[in-house]
Design a protein around this motif. Sequence first.
Motif, short mmCIF file in Angstrom:
data_model
loop_
_atom_site.label_atom_id
_atom_site.label_comp_id
_atom_site.label_asym_id
_atom_site.label_seq_id
_atom_site.Cartn_x
_atom_site.Cartn_y
_atom_site.Cartn_z
N GLU A 50 -13.96 -14.15 -13.55
CA GLU A 50 -12.92 -12.85 -14.40
C GLU A 50 -13.69 -12.16 -15.53
O GLU A 50 -13.43 -10.98 -15.47
N ALA A 51 -13.48 -12.86 -16.55
CA ALA A 51 -14.73 -12.99 -17.72
C ALA A 51 -15.67 -11.97 -17.26
O ALA A 51 -16.12 -10.53 -17.17
N LEU A 130 -6.62 -3.78 -18.42
CA LEU A 130 -5.10 -2.64 -18.25
C LEU A 130 -6.49 -2.48 -20.28
O LEU A 130 -6.38 -1.18 -20.26
N ILE A 131 -6.38 -3.70 -20.37
CA ILE A 131 -6.89 -3.34 -22.05
C ILE A 131 -8.48 -3.14 -22.20
O ILE A 131 -8.67 -1.56 -22.81
N VAL A 170 -18.79 -9.97 -30.06
CA VAL A 170 -18.34 -10.71 -30.21
C VAL A 170 -18.10 -11.57 -31.20
O VAL A 170 -16.95 -12.61 -30.89
N ILE A 171 -17.37 -11.05 -32.12
CA ILE A 171 -17.17 -11.29 -33.27
C ILE A 171 -15.34 -11.16 -32.94
O ILE A 171 -14.51 -12.64 -32.94
N ILE A 172 -14.71 -10.55 -32.64
CA ILE A 172 -13.74 -10.98 -32.29
C ILE A 172 -13.16 -11.33 -31.12
O ILE A 172 -12.34 -11.95 -30.92
N VAL A 190 -10.91 -11.69 -23.61
CA VAL A 190 -12.97 -11.14 -24.09
C VAL A 190 -12.23 -9.61 -23.21
O VAL A 190 -13.27 -8.82 -23.65
N ALA A 191 -11.21 -8.90 -22.73
CA ALA A 191 -11.45 -7.61 -22.58
C ALA A 191 -10.82 -7.20 -24.15
O ALA A 191 -11.35 -5.59 -24.41
#
Length: 426
Positions: A50-51, A130-131, A170-172, A190-191
């Motif tokens: 999924e990711a 959605l995100i 990467v950070i978020i 991930v989104a």
Amino acid sequence: MTLIKSIIHKSQSTLGDAGILLISSLLVNAGNYALNLCLGRWLGPEVFAEANILATLVMILSFVAVGLQLTVAKYAATFYSTHQKENLKNLISVFVKTGKRFGLFLLPILLLLASFIKVYLLFKSIMPLLILFLGFPFYLLMSISRGYFQGTNQFKKLAITYVIEMVARVIITIVLLFLFRDSVHLTSFVALGFLASFVATYYYSKLKTSSSTSTLPYKKEIISFLAIIGIYELSQILINNSDVILVKHFFSAEEAGLYAAIALIGRIVFFATWTIVTLLFPKVIEKEKKGESHTHLFWGALALVATIGWMIVGACFLFDEWIIHVLFGTEYIVMAHLLWIYALATCLFACANVFAYYHMSLNNYTPVLLSIMVGVLQIVSIYLYHNSLEQVLFIQIILMSFLLLAMMVYHTIAPKKITSLTLITQ
């Protein structure tokens, strides 16, 4: 962000702006790959599938964004090299304003399509989609800015945009997954990483535009080129990503995750050589405007892409199990024997890409038709023949070999001197 600027500024005097772009692109690709490898290990094959689809959807949507970037780059390079400052100013103003309107127009359409995509690709929740789609308007605008930086040879600024996008993502992503590692909404985090990266890059690269009404210079020629480059980018998306989408639809979640892992590694060839094409595009245009030879740029780019590609293919053939084990772990090692095949298909495509961009920079668009034809053939072929993952890969090998051969034949018979658009001489 200040630290990023400082590092790049210190390196500029040694490598030059073009060198900085090349090095930063390699670092950015390494950072993105490191994150995706971590996701593969942390999430396991099923959730990673999924990711990875989120990243694939970004690539699919990028045919619009990259089309805008390359169109702006081409005409910004034209106006910049011929000192048409007012036309350059109007070009950017019109594209930014149009990009804002188009992004807001397309956003609700994407949000409505999210339900269909969720069902077709077997997502457990609609929220990640959605995100991700909320970031699309920002993605469009940052691509327009990148086109301006690319066309006006501001490669240092262009490099910084790629670094910011990677670092923010990467950070978020890592922070959210670490804080909520037991959550059932891992794909949504991930989104959110993608969304944050688009917003951060947009605000860094935001261009100043005039509040007064601007007229797009040479409107018909620019719209025509935008349509052509958009079609070509779509063909690239079809070739590079349709296999992952169709595998996610036709195969089990575990098999899709395993395939996503070898696709991620195999695509190193394409992303490792993308910057070479990025640098080739405006440089050939500039040489053409000045009436200077540019064939050496083409052969140099092709040689470099082919060398990098075949080195990666060789490594994937000789050390397939070791690479899979180190990068993804034992869960994925069952797919190791297919790794070099995917890398080979990508290498063939990357070489064909050099031919296509070289001719497009000279306003010669037959390679676009060849690419879109092969992209459609790939979708149809995989849709009809998908008895195994091996069959999916061999279809790609056959089609990419045909595409490269067609490009080579066309390059041989194409006119040696291609007349540029009328606007170049005005």
